[in-house]
Design a protein around this motif. Structure first.
Motif, short mmCIF file in Angstrom:
data_model
loop_
_atom_site.label_atom_id
_atom_site.label_comp_id
_atom_site.label_asym_id
_atom_site.label_seq_id
_atom_site.Cartn_x
_atom_site.Cartn_y
_atom_site.Cartn_z
N HIS A 3 0.84 -1.20 0.00
CA HIS A 3 0.00 0.00 0.00
C HIS A 3 0.87 1.25 0.00
O HIS A 3 2.03 1.22 0.41
CB HIS A 3 -0.97 0.00 1.18
CG HIS A 3 -0.32 -0.03 2.52
ND1 HIS A 3 0.02 -1.21 3.17
CD2 HIS A 3 0.08 0.97 3.34
CE1 HIS A 3 0.58 -0.92 4.33
NE2 HIS A 3 0.65 0.38 4.46
N ASP A 4 0.27 2.36 -0.45
CA ASP A 4 0.97 3.65 -0.45
C ASP A 4 0.68 4.41 0.83
O ASP A 4 1.48 5.25 1.24
CB ASP A 4 0.51 4.50 -1.64
CG ASP A 4 0.76 3.79 -2.97
OD1 ASP A 4 1.92 3.46 -3.24
OD2 ASP A 4 -0.22 3.55 -3.71
N ALA A 22 -8.07 6.48 -2.97
CA ALA A 22 -8.19 5.39 -3.95
C ALA A 22 -8.61 5.95 -5.31
O ALA A 22 -8.09 5.55 -6.36
CB ALA A 22 -9.20 4.36 -3.45
N GLU A 23 -9.54 6.89 -5.29
CA GLU A 23 -9.98 7.51 -6.55
C GLU A 23 -8.85 8.27 -7.23
O GLU A 23 -8.82 8.42 -8.43
CB GLU A 23 -11.16 8.46 -6.28
CG GLU A 23 -12.46 7.74 -5.98
CD GLU A 23 -13.10 7.15 -7.24
OE1 GLU A 23 -12.88 5.94 -7.46
OE2 GLU A 23 -13.77 7.88 -7.98
N GLY A 25 -5.91 7.23 -7.26
CA GLY A 25 -4.98 6.24 -7.80
C GLY A 25 -4.01 5.65 -6.79
O GLY A 25 -3.12 4.89 -7.17
N TRP A 26 -4.18 5.96 -5.52
CA TRP A 26 -3.24 5.45 -4.50
C TRP A 26 -3.80 4.19 -3.83
O TRP A 26 -5.00 4.07 -3.63
CB TRP A 26 -2.93 6.55 -3.46
CG TRP A 26 -2.32 7.73 -4.14
CD1 TRP A 26 -2.94 8.91 -4.44
CD2 TRP A 26 -1.02 7.81 -4.71
NE1 TRP A 26 -2.10 9.73 -5.13
CE2 TRP A 26 -0.91 9.09 -5.32
CE3 TRP A 26 0.08 6.95 -4.79
CZ2 TRP A 26 0.25 9.52 -5.97
CZ3 TRP A 26 1.22 7.39 -5.43
CH2 TRP A 26 1.31 8.64 -6.01
N ARG A 27 -2.88 3.31 -3.47
CA ARG A 27 -3.30 2.04 -2.86
C ARG A 27 -3.39 2.22 -1.36
O ARG A 27 -2.42 2.65 -0.70
CB ARG A 27 -2.30 0.93 -3.21
CG ARG A 27 -2.25 0.62 -4.70
CD ARG A 27 -1.02 -0.14 -5.06
NE ARG A 27 0.18 0.55 -4.63
CZ ARG A 27 1.40 0.02 -4.61
NH1 ARG A 27 1.59 -1.23 -4.98
NH2 ARG A 27 2.44 0.71 -4.21
N HIS A 114 -13.50 -1.41 -4.55
CA HIS A 114 -12.49 -0.54 -5.18
C HIS A 114 -11.16 -1.27 -5.31
O HIS A 114 -10.63 -1.77 -4.31
CB HIS A 114 -12.31 0.75 -4.37
CG HIS A 114 -11.77 1.87 -5.20
ND1 HIS A 114 -10.52 1.84 -5.78
CD2 HIS A 114 -12.33 3.04 -5.60
CE1 HIS A 114 -10.33 2.95 -6.47
NE2 HIS A 114 -11.41 3.69 -6.38
N PRO A 115 -10.59 -1.33 -6.52
CA PRO A 115 -9.35 -2.09 -6.69
C PRO A 115 -8.17 -1.52 -5.89
O PRO A 115 -7.20 -2.25 -5.65
CB PRO A 115 -9.08 -2.00 -8.20
CG PRO A 115 -9.92 -0.86 -8.70
CD PRO A 115 -11.09 -0.74 -7.78
N ASN A 116 -8.24 -0.26 -5.49
CA ASN A 116 -7.11 0.34 -4.76
C ASN A 116 -7.25 0.25 -3.24
O ASN A 116 -6.42 0.80 -2.52
CB ASN A 116 -6.95 1.82 -5.15
CG ASN A 116 -6.38 1.97 -6.53
OD1 ASN A 116 -5.75 1.04 -7.04
ND2 ASN A 116 -6.62 3.11 -7.15
N VAL A 117 -8.32 -0.38 -2.76
CA VAL A 117 -8.54 -0.41 -1.30
C VAL A 117 -8.47 -1.84 -0.78
O VAL A 117 -9.13 -2.74 -1.32
CB VAL A 117 -9.92 0.19 -0.93
CG1 VAL A 117 -10.13 0.16 0.59
CG2 VAL A 117 -10.04 1.63 -1.45
N THR A 118 -7.69 -2.04 0.27
CA THR A 118 -7.71 -3.32 0.98
C THR A 118 -8.22 -3.04 2.38
O THR A 118 -7.62 -2.25 3.12
CB THR A 118 -6.28 -3.91 1.10
OG1 THR A 118 -5.73 -3.97 -0.20
CG2 THR A 118 -6.32 -5.29 1.71
#
Ligand SMILES: Cc1cc2nc3c(=O)[nH]c(=O)nc-3n(C[C@H](O)[C@H](O)[C@H](O)COP(=O)(O)OP(=O)(O)OC[C@H]3O[C@@H](n4cnc5c(N)ncnc54)[C@H](O)[C@@H]3O)c2cc1C
Length: 436
Positions: A3-4, A22-23, A25-27, A114-118
């Motif tokens: 993650h960022d 996330a929107e 572009g950051w993880r 959302h692909p950028n969120v865990t």
């Protein structure tokens, strides 16, 4: 997933901050302790952005209400919380109220998809050394609270609030009240004083004792510290207690009589704009309607308009005006941002709004840029400005968004036109800021 940035707390603020990042572009690793074996005394389930009490975001009127304006600004900036609030709206007149389960499920589903969120269901007990946003709310888990206190200093992290009412300066009658510091200390304009004669004082004490009070929740365990005890509890100790405490008249020369009043109520400036004044020592558990009725019996406050009413609650918040920079970073450890109610804003919408800003500030920083804060004329900018420096740090207490936080409209304006002038000015300022 690598993650960022780490967002700690999946409430109103953390969910919004994670979405904005996330929107962009950051993880994001979003840690939420509910669903991982922990909970708070106020939450009931495991959904993100749970509404712990009412199902309302208050007024949705963006023309004449500061929270309605905040809704509008958040929508303009792609707020997930407002999107789901609108989507799950239920009839509530001019208020924005929602189906609480649908709302929280909607926020949870959007972040899960959302692909950028865990989303990790875990309790976080330490403060990370990498970029992070702390959004753990009014009921932050104890181990993390300890770590935060270790970083901020114990005095700068509160576990309870003790809120005295705040009055809009232009609603105080200065034909009756006057500016003076007790014993003429300070520069003479530090306090506004409202005089009470003997009958008025005793009538006030009677009404205070008889007034309806709000109940504490069983788990709150709010202790009474000397120095911030509710006025009604002081009054119960004896009829004269208030007159020797926050209502003492000594050292104050009423210009109308040339004498000290029998008792006095003092107000102290609460924000840099000088638009908000807090009633010194008047923290109270009286019900809000009772507060308005009773405090308007104080000479000089007959037409008082309240930016905030008093209260005492379990709450966790830091002394943001001195601890945070204008980008919501902890000055002593700038990899950490704070967001939500832990910064000392109050309420679902304000918490989400500060989460939105923290997310956007952090996203810009990850890009190697600095995002200019929203203009102080906007609701977002006014709230942010209050938290990060506009409020008096030594008496800092939680605050809702209200027009008293905005720079005053210059020149003489009719009271009836003022709210519209604030909101029109805010819309223009926000549009310019977004365009820039
Ligand atoms: C009893 C009560 C009633 C309220 N009623 C209202 C109301 O009617 N209207 C209103 O506008 N506001 C109300 N509020 C205030 C409102 O709850 C907050 O303003 C809002 O929820 C704050 O959002 P937040 O994201 O800062 O905190 P929260 O929404 O509380 O989210 C914080 C999240 O962090 C999690 N967390 C805490 N510690 C950790 C940790 N160490 N590790 C991982 N996760 C952690 C929590 O489980 C929680 O999900 C109320 C608050 C309380 C306590």
């Amino acid at each position: 997933m690598e993650h960022d940035i780490h967002v700690i707390g999946g409430g109103l603020a953390g969910s919004e901050a994670a979405w904005q990042l996330a929107e962009a572009g950051w993880r994001v690793r979003l840690s939420e302790m509910r669903g991982g074996g922990d909970t708070t005394p106020a939450h009931h389930g495991d959904s993100l952005a749970e509404l712990v009490c009412s199902n309302s975001f208050r007024s949705d009127d963006a023309e004449s209400n500061a929270v309605g304006l905040l809704h509008q600004e958040m929508r303009a900036l792609g707020s997930l919380i407002l999107r789901e609030g609108d989507h799950h709206r239920v009839p509530a007149g001019s208020a924005l109220a929602m189906d609480r389960d649908g709302f929280s499920a909607g926020v949870t589903a959007a972040l899960e998809a959302h692909p950028n969120v865990t989303i990790v269901r875990e309790r976080v007990d330490t403060l990370p050394d990498t970029p992070a946003i702390v959004a753990t709310g009014p009921l932050t888990a104890p181990a993390l609270s300890e770590r935060i206190a270790g970083e901020t200093g114990r005095d700068a992290l509160a576990f309870f609030d003790a809120i005295a009412p705040i009055v809009h300066r232009d609603s105080i009658d200065l034909d009756t009240a006057w500016f003076q510091s007790r014993w003429n200390k300070g520069d003479g304009t530090d306090y506004i004083n409202c005089p009470l004669d003997k009958d008025q004082y005793h009538a006030f004490v009677d009404a205070l004792l008889a007034g309806e009070k709000s109940e504490y929740r069983e788990w709150e365990n709010v202790p009474y510290f000397e120095g911030c005890m509710p006025i009604e509890v002081m009054a119960e100790r004896g009829r004269e207690t208030l007159r020797f405490g926050p209502m003492k008249g000594v050292g104050l020369d009423d210009p109308r009589t040339g004498r000290w009043p029998y008792a006095a109520v003092q107000l102290r400036q609460d924000n840099a704009h000088g638009t908000l004044w807090n009633i010194v020592g008047f923290q109270t558990k009286l019900k809000h309607a009772e507060q308005v009725r009773l405090f308007r019996t104080i000479p000089g406050l007959e037409k008082a308009e309240f930016a905030r009413l008093g209260g005492l609650h379990r709450n966790t918040f830091i002394r943001s005006p001195e601890l945070l920079d204008p980008q919501l970073r902890l000055r002593s450890r700038p990899n950490l941002r704070f967001a939500g109610q832990i910064t000392g804003c109050e309420g679902y919408v304000e918490s989400a709004a500060i989460g939105l800003l923290a997310g956007r500030f952090a996203a810009a920083e990850l890009r190697g840029e600095v995002m200019a804060p929203p203009p102080v004329e906007t609701a977002l900018g006014a709230l942010l400005g209050h938290i990060t420096g506009g409020a008096a740090a030594e008496s800092y207490q939680p605050m809702n968004v209200n027009f008293g936080l905005f720079p005053p409209i210059p020149g003489r304006t009719k009271k009836a036109d003022r709210k519209k002038l604030y909101t029109d000015r805010a819309r223009a300022a926000l549009a310019e800021w977004i365009a820039a």
